[in-house]
Design a protein around this motif. Structure first.
Motif, short mmCIF file in Angstrom:
data_model
loop_
_atom_site.label_atom_id
_atom_site.label_comp_id
_atom_site.label_asym_id
_atom_site.label_seq_id
_atom_site.Cartn_x
_atom_site.Cartn_y
_atom_site.Cartn_z
N THR A 1 52.66 37.98 29.95
CA THR A 1 51.79 36.96 29.38
C THR A 1 51.03 36.20 30.46
O THR A 1 49.81 35.97 30.36
CB THR A 1 52.61 35.96 28.54
N SER A 2 51.73 35.81 31.52
CA SER A 2 51.11 35.06 32.61
C SER A 2 50.08 35.91 33.34
O SER A 2 48.99 35.44 33.68
CB SER A 2 52.17 34.56 33.59
N PHE A 3 50.43 37.16 33.60
CA PHE A 3 49.50 38.04 34.31
C PHE A 3 48.24 38.26 33.48
O PHE A 3 47.12 38.24 34.00
CB PHE A 3 50.15 39.38 34.63
N GLU A 4 48.41 38.47 32.19
CA GLU A 4 47.24 38.69 31.32
C GLU A 4 46.34 37.45 31.29
O GLU A 4 45.11 37.57 31.24
CB GLU A 4 47.70 39.06 29.91
N ALA A 5 46.95 36.28 31.32
CA ALA A 5 46.15 35.04 31.35
C ALA A 5 45.34 34.97 32.64
O ALA A 5 44.16 34.58 32.63
CB ALA A 5 47.06 33.83 31.23
N ILE A 6 45.96 35.34 33.77
CA ILE A 6 45.27 35.35 35.06
C ILE A 6 44.12 36.37 35.03
O ILE A 6 43.00 36.07 35.45
CB ILE A 6 46.25 35.68 36.20
N ASP B 1 42.54 37.69 32.38
CA ASP B 1 41.48 37.31 31.44
C ASP B 1 40.60 36.20 32.00
O ASP B 1 39.37 36.25 31.85
CB ASP B 1 42.10 36.85 30.11
N TYR B 2 41.22 35.22 32.65
CA TYR B 2 40.45 34.10 33.21
C TYR B 2 39.45 34.60 34.24
O TYR B 2 38.25 34.27 34.20
CB TYR B 2 41.40 33.08 33.85
N HIS B 3 39.92 35.40 35.20
CA HIS B 3 39.04 35.88 36.26
C HIS B 3 38.06 36.93 35.73
O HIS B 3 36.91 37.01 36.19
CB HIS B 3 39.86 36.44 37.42
N ASN B 4 38.51 37.75 34.80
CA ASN B 4 37.66 38.80 34.28
C ASN B 4 36.43 38.23 33.56
O ASN B 4 35.32 38.76 33.66
CB ASN B 4 38.46 39.69 33.32
N GLN B 5 36.63 37.13 32.84
CA GLN B 5 35.50 36.48 32.17
C GLN B 5 34.45 36.04 33.18
O GLN B 5 33.24 36.13 32.94
CB GLN B 5 35.98 35.27 31.37
N ILE B 6 34.91 35.56 34.32
CA ILE B 6 33.98 35.10 35.35
C ILE B 6 33.22 36.28 35.96
O ILE B 6 31.98 36.24 36.05
CB ILE B 6 34.75 34.33 36.45
N VAL B 7 33.94 37.31 36.38
CA VAL B 7 33.25 38.41 37.07
C VAL B 7 32.33 39.18 36.13
O VAL B 7 31.29 39.70 36.56
CB VAL B 7 34.26 39.37 37.75
N ARG B 8 32.65 39.25 34.84
CA ARG B 8 31.78 39.95 33.88
C ARG B 8 30.45 39.22 33.73
O ARG B 8 29.43 39.83 33.43
CB ARG B 8 32.46 40.07 32.52
N LYS B 9 30.47 37.89 33.92
CA LYS B 9 29.23 37.12 33.83
C LYS B 9 28.41 37.20 35.12
O LYS B 9 27.19 37.08 35.09
CB LYS B 9 29.54 35.65 33.53
N PHE C 1 47.63 34.81 45.91
CA PHE C 1 46.63 35.70 45.33
C PHE C 1 45.48 34.92 44.70
O PHE C 1 44.35 35.41 44.64
CB PHE C 1 47.26 36.61 44.27
N GLY C 2 45.74 33.72 44.22
CA GLY C 2 44.68 32.92 43.62
C GLY C 2 43.55 32.66 44.59
O GLY C 2 42.36 32.80 44.25
N GLU C 3 43.89 32.29 45.83
CA GLU C 3 42.87 32.04 46.86
C GLU C 3 42.16 33.33 47.25
O GLU C 3 40.93 33.35 47.44
CB GLU C 3 43.53 31.41 48.09
N ILE C 4 42.92 34.41 47.38
CA ILE C 4 42.33 35.68 47.80
C ILE C 4 41.32 36.17 46.76
O ILE C 4 40.19 36.54 47.08
CB ILE C 4 43.43 36.74 48.02
N ILE C 5 41.73 36.16 45.49
CA ILE C 5 40.85 36.66 44.42
C ILE C 5 39.60 35.80 44.29
O ILE C 5 38.48 36.30 44.23
CB ILE C 5 41.62 36.72 43.09
N SER C 6 39.79 34.47 44.25
CA SER C 6 38.64 33.59 44.00
C SER C 6 37.62 33.66 45.14
O SER C 6 36.41 33.65 44.88
CB SER C 6 39.12 32.15 43.79
N THR C 7 38.08 33.73 46.38
CA THR C 7 37.11 33.77 47.48
C THR C 7 36.41 35.12 47.56
O THR C 7 35.24 35.18 47.98
CB THR C 7 37.80 33.45 48.82
N HIS C 8 37.08 36.19 47.17
CA HIS C 8 36.39 37.48 47.09
C HIS C 8 35.25 37.41 46.07
O HIS C 8 34.15 37.92 46.31
CB HIS C 8 37.38 38.58 46.68
N ILE C 9 35.50 36.76 44.94
CA ILE C 9 34.47 36.63 43.91
C ILE C 9 33.29 35.82 44.44
O ILE C 9 32.12 36.22 44.31
CB ILE C 9 35.05 35.96 42.64
N VAL C 10 33.58 34.66 45.05
CA VAL C 10 32.51 33.80 45.56
C VAL C 10 31.70 34.52 46.64
O VAL C 10 30.46 34.47 46.65
CB VAL C 10 33.09 32.48 46.11
N SER C 11 32.39 35.18 47.56
CA SER C 11 31.70 35.87 48.65
C SER C 11 30.80 36.98 48.12
O SER C 11 29.63 37.10 48.54
CB SER C 11 32.73 36.45 49.62
#
Length: 379
Positions: free
Chosen positions: A18-23, A25-33, A74-84
């Motif tokens: 459940t927790s992984f899916e929430a993580i 889904d949250y990031h996937n919505q951002i990258v799809r946009k 992983f939160g920092e790693i994933i988010s900064t990859h997206i921003v970069s």
């Protein structure tokens, strides 16, 4: 990420999923946009999430803090990859850096101490503004000399910025928050909070020491050492002036500052033989707190008692148990710690009116009150 860590340590597969899916889904919505389906970054994103899922398929060790650092980072790693990746896609050329290759620490997981000599060496080896003007990296995390991920404790992201600013001899450091600057209280509980336009390093350290949420003392020290001004600004409105923290010439506070620490435990410690609290007792008591990595928010002693206020953390029962081996221990739960810096009689009256005060402590500039938990109502 913290919920995923808890589920992993407790080996609760349903909650882990459940927790992984929430993580995801949250990031996937951002990258799809932000990215097209065929953008090369999409495969990188999928790989990052796959690596996180594989990490929580391992068997957890007995050290919760270690496991926390390996997963939450992983939160920092994933988010900064997206921003970069997005910044590059819109023409803001940048290089993504893994801060774990820059900031080296000891093995104090969840509150690691920076190895300044090694970190300085690695920062200068990896950052060259003649080659690249913009770098994007992470806050909050680092790694040991064996490249094991660590985190830097509360407000660790700000601290990372201060470490890099110090090592690189920056002209200034800007930290962007969801508030208009440094306020004289948290507006979530005090509706009349005012922005402080400018304060000195030393005053900011005092406020942070007492628990002000905006800036942590360890963030300020590397900046103060090199006289680097810190600008605290709002990412909700970049035009707002914000607050600047700099040299001692910044002047004194002209309004009271209110700092509230909630969910506290008020502990009274006494010798079992009713003897006086002496230096040897205090030394033993502090050693127990240090061993349990519990930070004291307020302390005072009398002839027979030593009292402290601490955060009511998840493993506080271990501290109580260790203290009870040699001392009589009593404690109050559901209390809060209020600090008023630059207090006036009127400010004290406004704050403690209608409150049940458990303990108080006043010095020349600071008033502190342990009060029973209750609603904060102001008119």
């Amino acid at each position: 990420m913290e919920k995923l860590t808890e589920a992993f340590v407790q080996q609760n597969p349903v909650q882990m999923k459940t927790s992984f899916e929430a993580i995801f889904d949250y990031h996937n919505q951002i990258v799809r946009k932000l990215f097209e389906k065929d953008d090369p970054f999409m495969s990188k994103f999928d790989q990052l999430l796959k690596t996180l899922w594989e990490r929580v398929q391992l068997n957890p060790g007995l050290n919760y803090d270690f496991e926390y650092d390996q997963i939450v980072s992983f939160g920092e790693i994933i988010s900064t990859h997206i921003v970069s990746a997005y910044a590059n896609s819109i023409g803001i050329a940048n290089q993504w850096l893994d801060v774990r290759h820059l900031i080296k620490t000891d093995e104090s997981y969840r509150d690691a101490n920076v190895n300044w000599d090694l970190s300085s060496q690695f920062v200068h080896d990896n950052i060259d503004f003649k080659q690249q003007q913009v770098y994007i990296t992470q806050g909050f995390i680092g790694s040991t000399i064996n490249n094991i991920t660590t985190t830097l404790g509360r407000e660790g992201s700000d601290y990372s910025g201060a470490v890099l600013a110090h090592v690189l001899n920056a002209d200034s450091l800007s930290i962007w928050k969801d508030v208009p600057g440094v306020l004289n209280a948290d507006p979530r509980w005090y509706p009349f909070a005012q922005k402080l336009k400018e304060i000195s390093y030393s005053e900011a350290v005092e406020l942070a020491y007492y628990g002000a949420q905006v800036i942590h003392p360890k963030t300020l020290k590397p900046l103060q050492n090199k006289n680097i001004p810190l600008f605290v600004k709002s990412f909700l409105d970049e035009e707002l002036e914000g607050t600047v923290i700099r040299t001692e010439e910044s002047g004194e506070l002209d309004v009271p500052v209110y700092i509230l620490k909630q969910d506290q435990l008020f502990i009274t410690i006494s010798p079992k033989d009713f003897s006086f609290i002496l230096e040897d007792n205090l030394s033993d008591i502090f050693a127990i707190f240090s061993r349990n990595r519990i930070k004291i928010n307020l302390m005072q002693n009398s002839a027979l008692n030593f009292t402290v206020c601490v955060n009511n953390v998840r493993d506080i029962s271990k501290l109580i148990s260790d203290l009870q081996k040699d001392f009589v221990v009593k404690y109050n739960e559901q209390v809060e710690l209020l600090t008023i810096r630059n207090y006036t009689d009127a400010s004290i009256q406004e704050m403690i009116q209608g409150k049940e005060v458990v303990d108080s402590q006043l010095s020349r500039k600071t008033a502190r009150f342990v009060v029973k938990e209750s609603a904060w109502l102001f008119h």
